[in-house]
Design a protein around this motif. Sequence first.
Motif, PDB file in Angstrom:
ATOM      1  N   TYR A 806       0.822  -1.207   0.000  1.00  0.00           N
ATOM      2  CA  TYR A 806       0.000   0.000   0.000  1.00  0.00           C
ATOM      3  C   TYR A 806       0.860   1.263   0.000  1.00  0.00           C
ATOM      4  O   TYR A 806       0.378   2.332  -0.388  1.00  0.00           O
ATOM      5  CB  TYR A 806      -0.943  -0.013   1.190  1.00  0.00           C
ATOM      6  CG  TYR A 806      -1.935  -1.136   1.123  1.00  0.00           C
ATOM      7  CD1 TYR A 806      -2.837  -1.234   0.068  1.00  0.00           C
ATOM      8  CD2 TYR A 806      -1.972  -2.136   2.094  1.00  0.00           C
ATOM      9  CE1 TYR A 806      -3.738  -2.281  -0.016  1.00  0.00           C
ATOM     10  CE2 TYR A 806      -2.873  -3.178   2.030  1.00  0.00           C
ATOM     11  CZ  TYR A 806      -3.752  -3.249   0.965  1.00  0.00           C
ATOM     12  OH  TYR A 806      -4.638  -4.283   0.879  1.00  0.00           O
ATOM     13  N   ALA A 807       2.109   1.174   0.439  1.00  0.00           N
ATOM     14  CA  ALA A 807       3.004   2.324   0.332  1.00  0.00           C
ATOM     15  C   ALA A 807       3.305   2.634  -1.134  1.00  0.00           C
ATOM     16  O   ALA A 807       3.375   3.806  -1.529  1.00  0.00           O
ATOM     17  CB  ALA A 807       4.298   2.058   1.099  1.00  0.00           C
ATOM     18  N   TYR A 808       3.476   1.578  -1.960  1.00  0.00           N
ATOM     19  CA  TYR A 808       3.656   1.798  -3.398  1.00  0.00           C
ATOM     20  C   TYR A 808       2.410   2.444  -4.005  1.00  0.00           C
ATOM     21  O   TYR A 808       2.506   3.407  -4.786  1.00  0.00           O
ATOM     22  CB  TYR A 808       3.926   0.474  -4.100  1.00  0.00           C
ATOM     23  CG  TYR A 808       5.200  -0.222  -3.707  1.00  0.00           C
ATOM     24  CD1 TYR A 808       6.446   0.266  -4.080  1.00  0.00           C
ATOM     25  CD2 TYR A 808       5.171  -1.410  -2.957  1.00  0.00           C
ATOM     26  CE1 TYR A 808       7.616  -0.387  -3.715  1.00  0.00           C
ATOM     27  CE2 TYR A 808       6.329  -2.061  -2.599  1.00  0.00           C
ATOM     28  CZ  TYR A 808       7.547  -1.549  -2.977  1.00  0.00           C
ATOM     29  OH  TYR A 808       8.699  -2.192  -2.619  1.00  0.00           O
ATOM     30  N   LEU A 809       1.249   1.922  -3.664  1.00  0.00           N
ATOM     31  CA  LEU A 809       0.021   2.450  -4.247  1.00  0.00           C
ATOM     32  C   LEU A 809      -0.218   3.885  -3.804  1.00  0.00           C
ATOM     33  O   LEU A 809      -0.641   4.729  -4.605  1.00  0.00           O
ATOM     34  CB  LEU A 809      -1.168   1.567  -3.856  1.00  0.00           C
ATOM     35  CG  LEU A 809      -1.114   0.096  -4.275  1.00  0.00           C
ATOM     36  CD1 LEU A 809      -2.451  -0.572  -3.985  1.00  0.00           C
ATOM     37  CD2 LEU A 809      -0.763  -0.053  -5.738  1.00  0.00           C
ATOM     38  N   TYR A 810       0.028   4.183  -2.546  1.00  0.00           N
ATOM     39  CA  TYR A 810      -0.185   5.540  -2.043  1.00  0.00           C
ATOM     40  C   TYR A 810       0.716   6.531  -2.765  1.00  0.00           C
ATOM     41  O   TYR A 810       0.285   7.631  -3.124  1.00  0.00           O
ATOM     42  CB  TYR A 810       0.084   5.570  -0.536  1.00  0.00           C
ATOM     43  CG  TYR A 810      -0.197   6.917   0.124  1.00  0.00           C
ATOM     44  CD1 TYR A 810      -1.383   7.134   0.801  1.00  0.00           C
ATOM     45  CD2 TYR A 810       0.731   7.951   0.085  1.00  0.00           C
ATOM     46  CE1 TYR A 810      -1.648   8.350   1.412  1.00  0.00           C
ATOM     47  CE2 TYR A 810       0.486   9.164   0.681  1.00  0.00           C
ATOM     48  CZ  TYR A 810      -0.712   9.364   1.346  1.00  0.00           C
ATOM     49  OH  TYR A 810      -0.964  10.574   1.940  1.00  0.00           O
TER      50      TYR A 810
END
Length: 916
Positions: A806-810
């Motif tokens: 989710y850090a990549y997506l954010y």
Amino acid sequence: MQRNGGGVGAGGQPWVLRRVRLTWLSFMLFFILVFFPLIAHYYLTTIDEAGGPDKRIFGPRPGGELCEAKHVQDLCRIRESVSEELLQLEAKRQELNGEIARLNLRIEACKRSIDSAKQDLLQLKNVISQTEHSYKELMAQNQPKLSLPVRLLPDKEDPGLPPPKSARSCRLRSCFDYARCPLTSGFPVYVYDTGSYLWGDYLDPLVKQAFAASVKSNIYVTDNPSIACLYLVLVGELQESPSSPPPSPSELEKQLKALPYWRSDGHNHVLVHLSRMSMTQNFLYNVSTGRAAVAQSTFFEQQYREGFDLVVSPLVHALSEPNFLEVPPQVPVKRKYLFTFQGERVESLRSSLQETPPQSFEEEMEGDPPADYDDRIIGTLKAVQDSHLDQVLVEFTCKNPRPSLPTEWALCGEREDRLEVLKASTFALVISPGDGQLVASAGCGMRLFEAMEVGAIPVVLGDHSRLPYHQLIRWSEAAIIVPKPRVTELHFLLRSLSDNDMLAMRRQGRFLWETYFSTSENVLNTILANIRTSIQVPAAPIKEEPAQEIPHKAGKLAGTDANLADNGDLDLGPVETEPPYASPRFLRNFTYTAADTYRAWNRAPGPFHLFPHTPLDPVLPSEAKFLGSGTGFRPIGGGTGGSGKEFQAALGGNVPREQFTVVMLTYEREEVLMNSLERLNGLPYLNKVVVVWNSPKPPSDDLLWPDIGLPIVVVRTEKNSLNNRFLPWDAVETEAILSIDDDAHLRHDEIMFGFRVWREARDRIVGFPGRYHAWDVNHQSWLYNSNYSCELSMVLTGAAFFHKYYAYLYSYVMPQAIRDMVDEYINCEDIAMNFLVSHITRKPPIKVTSRWTFRCPGCPQALSHDDSHFHERHKCINFFVKVYGYMPLLYTQFRVDSVLFKTRLPHDKTKCFKFI
């Protein structure tokens, strides 16, 4: 009466008492005169024998002898000597006490050194044990050693491909040269410069400019044609020049063969025809493209090669990106019209072909004329409109119809006018061309695109049509595809759909439009992703944020926090024996492409990135870890289970062993930060701590950082932004991230419990402070609420576990407008992360333990105490809803506590967590 009578003396006292007093005084005087000289003589005699005192002190002895002075002098000398010896002894005692203190310090240092050496020894033993265990696991797998395949590039003149019987029979297996595209090649793409071929001057300037901008930003494009896997050629849209017409099909065919890397048959070439209009030129219909694939929005059946050519969407937004804030919301579900259609029929296909088709095609059309249901469709839809059961809008004539292909329904009016009607439509009808020989058309693609853009659910009448990228996109999740013979049942079908199904389809249509069709960059990326997926080459790995470390001094021994829970004799984990262990990366490189194709294409974030790991990886059945697939698993009690110490000795669960990384954001609160870092000392399963230093001012030079036995990586940031909290730093080597504020107080048992819960819900946010979004009835909008509630929808990331995915997506996938608002308000990054995860998973977060908020004694007042903080968060929630088009957050009404928390156990058993 006599004055002295009655036994009373002159002083008023009895005579007898006076007589007794006189007798006592006489006795004392006699004693002093007689016995005192004798006692004094004896004393002086005794002193004289021992050295005697000075005669000047005692005077003459009884009997006339004087005390000699030398005896007193000797006594004084003795006293002085004794005093000096006492002083020397005291100094010696103090010196010995100092030496004892120094020796005690050395003993303590040696004890600490021994303890540290023991810990290092235990860690080395554990490393050896883990290595032996991993070696045994590796040997048990009995897998051969793999190496990267050698890339062999065929000669330019001899591709070595067996020629197909005809160009129309081309498929990937017969017309694509796989030797140029090994699995590990990285999928390099060479794009021909539009100025290097003759027809480049006739290209639509807007299309050409948009294509060039998209190529420039694409990560697969290479300038070296000798290593290219794919060659891209932009062939349209063509415009007529005032001086000369565009090239004829025969001239275009000659110019294609003259391309420098065509290699006689054009293998591994893709001819891209992008159209901005519903009436597009199908000038490649009579052009022999050899082994080159064609990507365009219009195909005749005799021209289209299934599984080889690509049906693409029209290029509507050529130079400008759509404004997502102007897109209508996805709710309410039902709009003004149940369905709408505006269009006008065009004449038959046979009388309008641009050039005479081949004889075989003409004979086939005459021998098997297509079935025309248009008249039945018109009659049925008009009957529905006249029934007034539902409000519908159907128009079969246009005041100003747009140019369209033969047998196709022309678009009516301007694009803005059509969008206004679609914004009021629950469903939008897309009627396929009347002649089945036209398997794909730009007009249908335009209708499909406009419907999804504004949230009208497409209803495609005609199951013979090829929708864009139909081999990979599951259009049934976003559109209703109905055969034309069922048009009489269409009204009943549309009325029978539930609100849940309609909103799910509308949401999926919004995802497809944003991901694949909304911009020229997305259109190009989708074309390349389609080809790359078809030949099973993995996507490029998603980038990570390089961590620029700030040097810092370490060595301050971390103490024990008195606020931590007393767990008695129950350990929380093998903190002394487990070395740092990074999560395995890219174990499913080719699985994502070969096995998860449809999920990658039909779920956010799409197929454009390769992630090192995701929270959606499949889980083995329980017996597999004991029967051949036990690599990395550490079951509790070796599989027998248990509570207490057996439970704490191993992570257990359904996935292999792992650790987590603490990511702590800080800004100019050094003392608070140091205290928080000290509280992490001895925390089990902690891999490292990444401190995101959000201040432009570096740490103090004399700041001494605590030694917690694990690396503390201090990361420098380019600017003060709360978005830095969620950057995918390359220093984070684990899947699990514990995001924590620098002033948050969490006990070790709380952290460990949260980590164990997250391992069973890896796709969700798992944490401690719960919040919820409340509906403002008066203003018809959303509010942020932090009151105690039996229902919540957010878990704040000031103390929460989430997957690095989710850090990549954010950072790289979530709409930029959300990150911009976080920077503008310096607020709401935690709300944005909750929106993102709920949008991706359609699940609420998980709250653990009863903790609702945090108390930080001695910390400066937090921003959350300011009223403006809550007003900004209200605005953030409503703004995010506009960007997503709906409210992604979901409510939950349960909290997670540990097993056996309130269970009475026998005396020989121990609970999993004492205080949870």
